[in-house]
Design a protein around this motif. Structure first.
Motif, PDB file in Angstrom:
ATOM      1  N   HIS A  22       4.405   6.170  -5.082  1.00 27.20           N
ATOM      2  CA  HIS A  22       4.544   6.325  -6.588  1.00 27.20           C
ATOM      3  C   HIS A  22       3.425   7.352  -6.922  1.00 27.20           C
ATOM      4  CE1 HIS A  22       7.910   4.070  -7.078  1.00 27.20           C
ATOM      5  NE2 HIS A  22       7.610   3.042  -6.544  1.00 27.20           N
ATOM      6  N   GLU A  23       2.377   7.029  -6.292  1.00 28.09           N
ATOM      7  CA  GLU A  23       0.935   7.891  -6.680  1.00 28.09           C
ATOM      8  C   GLU A  23       1.246   9.540  -6.283  1.00 28.09           C
ATOM      9  OE1 GLU A  23      -3.797   8.499  -6.086  1.00 28.09           O
ATOM     10  OE2 GLU A  23      -2.709   6.704  -5.189  1.00 28.09           O
ATOM     11  N   ILE A  24       1.755   9.799  -5.231  1.00 27.10           N
ATOM     12  CA  ILE A  24       1.568  11.223  -4.706  1.00 27.10           C
ATOM     13  C   ILE A  24       2.845  11.832  -4.729  1.00 27.10           C
ATOM     14  CG2 ILE A  24      -0.545  10.626  -3.216  1.00 27.10           C
ATOM     15  CD1 ILE A  24       0.968  10.966  -0.845  1.00 27.10           C
ATOM     16  N   ALA A  37       2.481   2.056  -3.553  1.00 26.30           N
ATOM     17  CA  ALA A  37       1.510   2.305  -4.269  1.00 26.30           C
ATOM     18  C   ALA A  37       1.354   3.767  -4.074  1.00 26.30           C
ATOM     19  CB  ALA A  37       0.423   1.706  -4.434  1.00 26.30           C
ATOM     20  N   LEU A  38       1.205   4.062  -2.988  1.00 34.14           N
ATOM     21  CA  LEU A  38       0.861   5.407  -2.530  1.00 34.14           C
ATOM     22  C   LEU A  38       2.061   6.449  -2.728  1.00 34.14           C
ATOM     23  CD1 LEU A  38      -1.223   7.362  -0.915  1.00 34.14           C
ATOM     24  CD2 LEU A  38       0.082   6.989   1.183  1.00 34.14           C
ATOM     25  N   TRP A  71       0.921  -1.248   0.073  1.00 31.33           N
ATOM     26  CA  TRP A  71      -0.099  -0.024  -0.030  1.00 31.33           C
ATOM     27  C   TRP A  71       1.039   1.065   0.100  1.00 31.33           C
ATOM     28  CZ3 TRP A  71      -0.790   4.133   3.545  1.00 31.33           C
ATOM     29  CH2 TRP A  71      -1.876   4.819   3.277  1.00 31.33           C
ATOM     30  N   LYS A  87       5.973  13.358  -6.183  1.00 32.09           N
ATOM     31  CA  LYS A  87       6.517  13.864  -7.446  1.00 32.09           C
ATOM     32  C   LYS A  87       7.561  14.369  -7.384  1.00 32.09           C
ATOM     33  CE  LYS A  87       2.710  12.124  -9.181  1.00 32.09           C
ATOM     34  NZ  LYS A  87       2.720  10.709  -9.871  1.00 32.09           N
TER      35      LYS A  87
END
Length: 300
Positions: free
Chosen positions: A76-78, A73-74, A70, A80
């Motif tokens: 890489h998602e948020i 994934a988080l 979890w 930047k």
């Protein structure tokens, strides 16, 4: 401040105080061609013990996989750029269960999976994960300690023991439990070496059936029938808030002398209810040792 952080970091890897000079290694040691990297030895597994991986109250495989999957994934998602890291940290620490076995050991929120196959755990802030940008400065330990720390296993395990563990175990969860358990590794290889009257060679152990036999022994870390289920136990240690102690088996209460397998029993967090259980446990360990010695001796 650095001494406090180092003490916490060392405890995650079963710290032995008098080898502090060996903990902070130099770049020269890293570049030595004989240097064996235990943290990230290959593409099949790695160790995250220094990051507090096994210090969560629920540190079973399934729970850790869910946690790491979890947060990876988080991330890489948020994330930047570096400005997003504080938000990521707050989300992880605010939503994940932060209950620990041992209060002193920090559990780093930036530990995750490094590959899509989820074979390796490691630092999501490392430059190899961020197009060369080193983001570790925001972590609890900071870039310098994360980059320079080497656990006691680097010093205490022999080259043969290190190479054997790397060759035999291709499971990040089991590898991390074993490579940091110096007593378990050395006790096992001492027993088989005594039986062979020689140190077994890693290149020979890679062959079957030796590889499977060694792996089966270390898998006792996962399936040991006499393991104490208490949350505050990990290996030979038990924890009470900010205190940690080494457990002991009361052989007198069992009506037995101290077992020759005592270091192994402690590493496996053993708790025996009777003399019969102790004798059965000794039979299991002796069976593993005998099986390896027989296979190794018969292999030309």
């Amino acid at each position: 401040m650095k001494s406090i952080l180092l003490a916490s970091l060392c405890l995650t890897c079963k710290f032995i105080p008098h080898i502090v000079p060996f903990i902070m290694q130099t770049e020269k040691a890293k570049s030595d061609c004989s240097f064996i990297h235990l943290c990230q030895p290959d593409l099949c597994k790695s160790c995250g013990a220094c990051c507090g991986l096994y210090n969560y109250a629920d540190s079973g495989r399934e729970a850790l996989v869910r946690r790491l999957r979890w947060r990876t994934a988080l991330f890489h998602e948020i994330v930047k750029d570096s400005e997003n890291l504080e938000h990521f940290s707050n989300l992880i620490r605010g939503t994940e269960d932060q209950t620990r076995r041992y209060e002193v050991i920090y559990c780093c929120e930036y530990l995750g999976f490094l590959d899509p196959a989820e074979k390796r755990v490691g630092c999501l802030l490392h430059p190899l994960q961020n197009q060369g940008r080193d983001l570790r400065g925001v972590s609890f330990y900071g870039q310098e300690l994360c980059d320079g720390h080497f656990c006691p296993s680097y010093h205490y395990l022999s080259s043969e023991e290190k190479r054997t563990l790397i060759a035999v175990i291709d499971d990040w969860y089991l590898y991390g439990l074993c490579v940091t358990d110096i007593d378990l590794v050395k006790a096992y290889f001492r027993l088989v070496s005594d039986g062979l009257f020689a140190t077994p060679r890693p290149e020979k152990i890679k062959m079957e059936p030796m590889r499977s036999l060694v792996l089966k022994f270390f898998e006792l870390k996962l399936v040991w029938p006499y393991r104490d289920p208490a949350v505050n136990r990990l290996g030979k240690y038990y924890f009470d808030g900010a205190q940690y102690m080494i457990d002991r088996i009361d052989y007198e209460a069992l009506g037995c002398e101290k077992s020759r397998f005592d270091p192994i029993f402690l590493s496996l967090s053993s708790r025996f209810k009777s003399r019969e259980e102790l004798l059965a446990a000794e039979k299991i360990i002796q069976g593993h040792v005998d099986a390896f010695i027989e296979a190794y001796s018969s292999c030309s």
